[in-house]
Design a protein around this motif. Structure first.
Motif, mmCIF file in Angstrom:
data_model
loop_
_atom_site.group_PDB
_atom_site.id
_atom_site.type_symbol
_atom_site.label_atom_id
_atom_site.label_comp_id
_atom_site.label_asym_id
_atom_site.label_seq_id
_atom_site.Cartn_x
_atom_site.Cartn_y
_atom_site.Cartn_z
ATOM 1 N N ASN A 30 -18.958 26.269 -51.263
ATOM 2 C CA ASN A 30 -18.970 26.417 -52.724
ATOM 3 C C ASN A 30 -17.726 27.123 -53.246
ATOM 4 O O ASN A 30 -17.309 26.876 -54.380
ATOM 5 C CB ASN A 30 -20.236 27.146 -53.172
ATOM 6 N N LEU A 31 -17.109 27.986 -52.443
ATOM 7 C CA LEU A 31 -15.868 28.630 -52.869
ATOM 8 C C LEU A 31 -14.801 27.579 -53.169
ATOM 9 O O LEU A 31 -14.207 27.581 -54.241
ATOM 10 C CB LEU A 31 -15.357 29.596 -51.797
ATOM 11 N N GLU A 32 -14.562 26.691 -52.217
ATOM 12 C CA GLU A 32 -13.547 25.655 -52.411
ATOM 13 C C GLU A 32 -13.946 24.691 -53.521
ATOM 14 O O GLU A 32 -13.104 24.230 -54.281
ATOM 15 C CB GLU A 32 -13.286 24.911 -51.106
ATOM 16 N N ARG A 33 -15.239 24.422 -53.635
ATOM 17 C CA ARG A 33 -15.729 23.543 -54.713
ATOM 18 C C ARG A 33 -15.429 24.173 -56.077
ATOM 19 O O ARG A 33 -15.104 23.471 -57.028
ATOM 20 C CB ARG A 33 -17.223 23.283 -54.539
ATOM 21 N N THR A 34 -15.523 25.484 -56.154
ATOM 22 C CA THR A 34 -15.233 26.200 -57.395
ATOM 23 C C THR A 34 -13.727 26.276 -57.639
ATOM 24 O O THR A 34 -13.254 25.994 -58.744
ATOM 25 C CB THR A 34 -15.838 27.618 -57.346
ATOM 26 N N MET A 35 -12.974 26.644 -56.596
ATOM 27 C CA MET A 35 -11.514 26.750 -56.741
ATOM 28 C C MET A 35 -10.885 25.422 -57.153
ATOM 29 O O MET A 35 -9.809 25.416 -57.752
ATOM 30 C CB MET A 35 -10.882 27.212 -55.424
ATOM 31 N N ALA A 36 -11.540 24.322 -56.841
ATOM 32 C CA ALA A 36 -10.993 23.003 -57.187
ATOM 33 C C ALA A 36 -10.791 22.849 -58.690
ATOM 34 O O ALA A 36 -10.005 22.014 -59.127
ATOM 35 C CB ALA A 36 -11.899 21.892 -56.659
ATOM 36 N N GLY A 37 -11.455 23.671 -59.484
ATOM 37 C CA GLY A 37 -11.244 23.645 -60.927
ATOM 38 C C GLY A 37 -9.824 24.027 -61.315
ATOM 39 O O GLY A 37 -9.391 23.745 -62.431
ATOM 40 N N CYS A 75 -17.614 41.432 -52.214
ATOM 41 C CA CYS A 75 -17.791 39.989 -52.326
ATOM 42 C C CYS A 75 -19.055 39.551 -51.593
ATOM 43 O O CYS A 75 -19.053 39.332 -50.374
ATOM 44 C CB CYS A 75 -16.570 39.239 -51.795
ATOM 45 N N ASN A 76 -20.129 39.411 -52.348
ATOM 46 C CA ASN A 76 -21.417 39.005 -51.772
ATOM 47 C C ASN A 76 -21.389 37.593 -51.214
ATOM 48 O O ASN A 76 -22.231 37.229 -50.405
ATOM 49 C CB ASN A 76 -22.528 39.116 -52.828
ATOM 50 N N TYR A 77 -20.438 36.800 -51.655
ATOM 51 C CA TYR A 77 -20.279 35.440 -51.132
ATOM 52 C C TYR A 77 -19.519 35.449 -49.802
ATOM 53 O O TYR A 77 -19.915 34.785 -48.848
ATOM 54 C CB TYR A 77 -19.547 34.552 -52.150
ATOM 55 N N CYS A 78 -18.427 36.185 -49.728
ATOM 56 C CA CYS A 78 -17.545 36.131 -48.549
ATOM 57 C C CYS A 78 -18.082 36.885 -47.340
ATOM 58 O O CYS A 78 -17.835 36.474 -46.201
ATOM 59 C CB CYS A 78 -16.159 36.651 -48.899
ATOM 60 N N ASN A 159 -12.154 36.547 -53.248
ATOM 61 C CA ASN A 159 -13.053 37.569 -53.794
ATOM 62 C C ASN A 159 -13.087 37.554 -55.309
ATOM 63 O O ASN A 159 -14.160 37.630 -55.927
ATOM 64 C CB ASN A 159 -12.647 38.966 -53.308
ATOM 65 N N TYR A 160 -11.926 37.434 -55.936
ATOM 66 C CA TYR A 160 -11.868 37.429 -57.397
ATOM 67 C C TYR A 160 -12.473 36.146 -57.965
ATOM 68 O O TYR A 160 -13.152 36.179 -58.998
ATOM 69 C CB TYR A 160 -10.437 37.601 -57.884
ATOM 70 N N THR A 161 -12.235 35.027 -57.298
ATOM 71 C CA THR A 161 -12.851 33.769 -57.748
ATOM 72 C C THR A 161 -14.358 33.905 -57.742
ATOM 73 O O THR A 161 -15.034 33.563 -58.726
ATOM 74 C CB THR A 161 -12.417 32.589 -56.844
ATOM 75 N N LEU A 169 -24.190 31.253 -52.956
ATOM 76 C CA LEU A 169 -24.078 31.262 -51.501
ATOM 77 C C LEU A 169 -24.516 29.917 -50.931
ATOM 78 O O LEU A 169 -25.494 29.330 -51.373
ATOM 79 C CB LEU A 169 -24.942 32.388 -50.932
ATOM 80 N N ASP A 170 -23.789 29.440 -49.941
ATOM 81 C CA ASP A 170 -24.116 28.174 -49.286
ATOM 82 C C ASP A 170 -25.308 28.360 -48.349
ATOM 83 O O ASP A 170 -25.489 29.427 -47.752
ATOM 84 C CB ASP A 170 -22.908 27.692 -48.462
ATOM 85 N N LYS A 171 -26.096 27.294 -48.197
ATOM 86 C CA LYS A 171 -27.298 27.371 -47.345
ATOM 87 C C LYS A 171 -26.953 27.711 -45.909
ATOM 88 O O LYS A 171 -27.744 28.331 -45.205
ATOM 89 C CB LYS A 171 -28.107 26.092 -47.427
#
Length: 184
Positions: A30-37, A75-78, A159-161, A169-171
């Motif tokens: 999802n990080l890369e999916r978001t950064m693609a914007g 960063c709760n995602y990373c 982290n900032y993204t 978070l990804d499954k």
């Protein structure tokens, strides 16, 4: 909150990178999916990620730098992703948990790496000479110090993204959920 893209609906400049990401990871995080914007951000992140792999820091040391930045930047995602990547790099379970807790590592050299990365982040690069001397005293070099900066730059992008986008978070790493512990 932010739109996420894939290799089919991504903007020009992002689709090819997303295709490569999917080929490498068998999915698109999802990080890369978001950064693609912002295709330029995705390209910068992807490129520097691959460059960091070529540094003189070992895979475990790279994960120490990454996870220290993730912890400091909350960063709760990373943190979950790098918990998995740290396992894959062969880091000990106790050191993985120490990084998740912001605690001391078992290996003195690795602990000094963690402290140096932490000092760089907390002081915005204005570390005191004693921090740099302690880093060098355990065997790290000037090149290593500069490579730590590269790792922190990569994590700053992710982290900032995740912070502004609220990236879900990804499954694949949901079982490794993390929240920054209160340190008293």
């Amino acid at each position: 909150m932010f739109k996420m893209f894939d290799e089919i609906n991504g903007p020009d400049g992002a689709r090819e990178i997303l295709e490569k990401t999917k080929a490498e990871f068998k999915m698109i995080p999802n990080l890369e999916r978001t950064m693609a914007g912002a295709p330029a951000l995705l390209e910068a992140y992807s490129t520097t990620w691959n460059i960091f792999k070529t540094t003189t820091l070992s895979e475990v040391e790279q994960q120490i730098v990454y996870q220290t930045a993730n912890f400091e930047n909350e960063c709760n995602y990373c943190v979950p992703w790098h918990t998995l990547l740290s396992r894959q790099a062969g880091m000990s379970p106790s050191d993985i948990e120490a990084l998740r807790a912001g605690a001391q590592l078992s290996n003195q050299k690795h602990e000094q790496l963690r402290r140096f990365a932490q000092a760089l982040i907390r002081t915005k690069g204005k570390v005191v000479k004693a921090d740099l001397a302690a880093f060098f005293d355990v065997g790290y070099t000037e090149q290593n110090a500069l490579e730590v900066i590269l790792g922190i730059a990569i994590k700053t992008m992710s982290n900032y993204t995740n912070s502004i986008a609220g990236t879900p978070l990804d499954k694949e790493v949901e079982k490794l959920l993390w929240r920054k512990p209160l340190i008293g």
